[in-house]
Scaffold this motif. Sequence first.
Motif, short mmCIF file in Angstrom:
data_model
loop_
_atom_site.label_atom_id
_atom_site.label_comp_id
_atom_site.label_asym_id
_atom_site.label_seq_id
_atom_site.Cartn_x
_atom_site.Cartn_y
_atom_site.Cartn_z
N GLY A 364 0.67 -1.04 -0.36
CA GLY A 364 -0.08 0.19 0.01
C GLY A 364 0.89 1.32 0.08
O GLY A 364 0.44 2.31 0.12
N ALA A 365 1.90 1.16 -0.30
CA ALA A 365 3.27 2.40 -0.27
C ALA A 365 2.74 3.36 -1.16
O ALA A 365 2.56 4.64 -0.51
N ALA A 366 2.33 3.21 -2.29
CA ALA A 366 2.01 4.22 -3.41
C ALA A 366 0.72 4.80 -2.95
O ALA A 366 0.81 6.34 -2.90
N GLU A 367 -0.21 4.35 -2.51
CA GLU A 367 -1.60 4.95 -2.06
C GLU A 367 -1.35 5.55 -0.76
O GLU A 367 -1.90 6.70 -0.55
N PHE A 368 -0.35 5.05 0.16
CA PHE A 368 0.02 5.88 1.50
C PHE A 368 0.47 7.22 1.15
O PHE A 368 0.26 8.18 1.89
N ALA A 369 1.47 7.14 0.10
CA ALA A 369 2.17 8.43 -0.31
C ALA A 369 1.34 9.65 -0.67
O ALA A 369 1.40 10.62 -0.13
N LYS A 370 0.15 9.07 -1.28
CA LYS A 370 -0.76 10.08 -1.62
C LYS A 370 -2.00 10.47 -0.77
O LYS A 370 -2.38 11.42 -1.01
N ALA A 371 -2.05 9.87 0.42
CA ALA A 371 -3.17 9.83 1.21
C ALA A 371 -3.03 11.26 1.76
O ALA A 371 -2.08 12.08 1.96
N LYS A 372 -4.34 11.93 2.11
CA LYS A 372 -4.25 13.44 2.57
C LYS A 372 -4.42 13.21 4.09
O LYS A 372 -4.79 12.18 4.65
N ARG A 373 -4.00 14.16 4.72
CA ARG A 373 -3.85 14.35 6.30
C ARG A 373 -5.38 14.66 6.69
O ARG A 373 -5.99 15.55 6.13
N HIS A 374 -5.51 14.37 7.87
CA HIS A 374 -6.57 14.57 8.83
C HIS A 374 -6.23 15.42 10.08
O HIS A 374 -5.17 15.09 10.62
N PRO A 375 -7.00 16.38 10.43
CA PRO A 375 -6.66 16.97 11.90
C PRO A 375 -6.72 15.98 13.11
O PRO A 375 -7.70 15.29 13.01
N ILE A 376 -6.00 15.97 13.95
CA ILE A 376 -6.03 15.31 15.11
C ILE A 376 -7.25 15.80 16.01
O ILE A 376 -7.24 17.06 15.92
N ARG A 377 -7.93 15.18 16.65
CA ARG A 377 -8.97 15.86 17.62
C ARG A 377 -8.24 16.72 18.50
O ARG A 377 -7.25 16.62 18.92
N GLY A 378 -9.33 17.66 18.80
CA GLY A 378 -8.87 18.66 19.64
C GLY A 378 -8.34 20.03 18.90
O GLY A 378 -8.47 20.11 17.74
N SER A 379 -7.97 20.88 19.51
CA SER A 379 -7.40 22.10 19.03
C SER A 379 -5.73 22.15 18.70
O SER A 379 -4.92 22.14 19.79
N ARG A 380 -5.33 22.12 17.44
CA ARG A 380 -3.95 22.21 17.06
C ARG A 380 -3.11 21.29 17.80
O ARG A 380 -2.12 21.33 18.07
N ASN A 381 -3.56 19.90 17.59
CA ASN A 381 -2.94 18.68 18.07
C ASN A 381 -1.98 18.00 17.09
O ASN A 381 -1.49 17.17 17.25
N GLY A 382 -2.21 18.60 15.83
CA GLY A 382 -1.70 17.75 14.69
C GLY A 382 -2.52 17.26 13.72
O GLY A 382 -3.55 17.55 13.46
N ASN A 406 1.11 15.10 25.28
CA ASN A 406 0.02 15.45 24.68
C ASN A 406 -1.23 14.24 24.67
O ASN A 406 -1.23 13.58 23.97
N PRO A 407 -1.72 14.10 26.01
CA PRO A 407 -2.50 13.03 26.23
C PRO A 407 -3.86 13.09 25.37
O PRO A 407 -4.37 12.21 24.93
N GLU A 408 -4.42 14.24 24.88
CA GLU A 408 -5.37 14.54 24.28
C GLU A 408 -5.15 13.81 22.59
O GLU A 408 -6.06 13.04 22.22
N ALA A 409 -3.92 14.16 22.21
CA ALA A 409 -3.66 13.61 20.82
C ALA A 409 -3.43 12.20 21.10
O ALA A 409 -4.14 11.22 20.26
N MET A 410 -2.92 11.86 22.13
CA MET A 410 -2.59 10.18 22.29
C MET A 410 -4.02 9.44 22.43
O MET A 410 -4.08 8.30 22.12
N ALA A 411 -5.10 10.08 22.99
CA ALA A 411 -6.32 9.47 23.37
C ALA A 411 -6.98 9.16 22.00
O ALA A 411 -7.26 7.91 21.64
N HIS A 412 -6.78 9.96 21.07
CA HIS A 412 -7.15 9.95 19.56
C HIS A 412 -6.47 8.56 19.07
O HIS A 412 -7.16 7.67 18.36
N ILE A 413 -5.23 8.65 19.10
CA ILE A 413 -4.57 7.54 18.38
C ILE A 413 -5.00 6.25 18.98
O ILE A 413 -5.32 5.17 18.31
N MET A 414 -5.01 6.31 20.30
CA MET A 414 -5.65 4.73 20.95
C MET A 414 -6.77 4.48 20.26
O MET A 414 -6.94 3.38 19.92
#
Length: 427
Positions: A364-382, A406-414
């Motif tokens: 899936g490398a080629a598709e991953f490279a083209k994938a768009k980013r989404h904001p992490i939950r919360g305000s300015r978490n990445g 950054n526990p808020e971002a970490m919660a989204h990751i989990m």
Amino acid sequence: MNLFVIWALTTICVMAEVAHEENPYTKAIKNNKQWHSKHGYVQVRPGAHMFYWFYFANGTQINADRKPLIIWIQGGPGFAASGIGNFAEIGPFNMDMQPRNHTWAKERNVLFIDHPVGTGFSYVTNNSLLVKTDREMAMDLARTIKVFFKRHKEFRKTPTYLFSQSYGGKLCPRLAFYLHTAIEKKSLKINFKGIGIGGGWVNPKESVLVQPEFLYLTGAIDRNLYLSSSDVAKKLVRAIETQAYSQADILDDYLFQTLNGQGELNFNNVYAASPYPALEELDTKMNQYVKPTLTGVNKTIKWTYLSVKAYQSLKQSFLVPSVSFLEAILEKTKLKIAIYNGNLDVVTPLGGASNWVHNLKWHGAAEFAKAKRHPIRGSRNGYYKEMKRLSFWWVFGAGHWVPEENPEAMAHIMDYLMAEDDGDSKN
């Protein structure tokens, strides 16, 4: 009243006050009785004993098997999970022995393992039993995990995840592949679902290569030091690429000394104060307050947050990458993978992590490279991006210890990694 009598009475009063001083860890447990945990040892080899500390989800055995189970793989190598992962990052109590609001033990079971042997409360009867390679360390961990699930059969169907950090992130793909193989051979019965890699030392050359530029762009070093350290980093990368690991190890030490040439840097977080004074205090607290409460623990052990002997024993493996195991997991398993990195991390700068993740060789490398980013939950978490079973997370406001910084971002990751329905992960 003579001076001797006054001195004697004063001494007795001070001793009495010390004797009645309440253990802050015991006090924390009394005030937060819900945090039920178990701990024990597994003899992984004759004379080599690994310590584990297991927290039941929400501190109770009732329905704990219906909650996800996280196995925490600490970095270093030689940092003790029983102290750093537990008290400094994700356990029920922080290093001040106060409740942690964002503990992972809420709604999740958490298993800490002191690894490699000789770290934390784990021990060896002879230093010749210390591990020298990542393979040996992963095999010891796999044996410990097997024994744990034999002792706690009720968790065999529980969704189980490996979460790792730093050098633990380098070890994680190898360990995950070993566990997957054991499951296929029916020598291990667990419901293994995915892995999380935070600030992972998975491809050391990519991390090393961008360290000087990252420090220069953040203002931590000046231009002259940037130029001189870049030369060292390039030589180090060439040594890694030719597998001249003895030379690479010498250059790695030299690069560290060079980068600190204008004052000691905090490699955990470029803009934060050093965590080591607090960790040195944790040494005292673990020995004085925590160790006496742990039944069955080898009381002769002097707990330290870092085992220098275990670290030195693995020096020849320190710069060996584990990319091939991560690629094998992507190609040969159904495990879900979340790779995350803080934007203030110096050990594994975010740019280097992004480089090696995007260079992974998988279907899936080629598709991953083209994938768009989404904001992490919360305000300015990445931001994060995903494709198939792989996701990568740019975490803002965090260094090497994302769960604590950054526990808020970490919660989204989990939540993302543990979501049964991928469509729910963006909410």
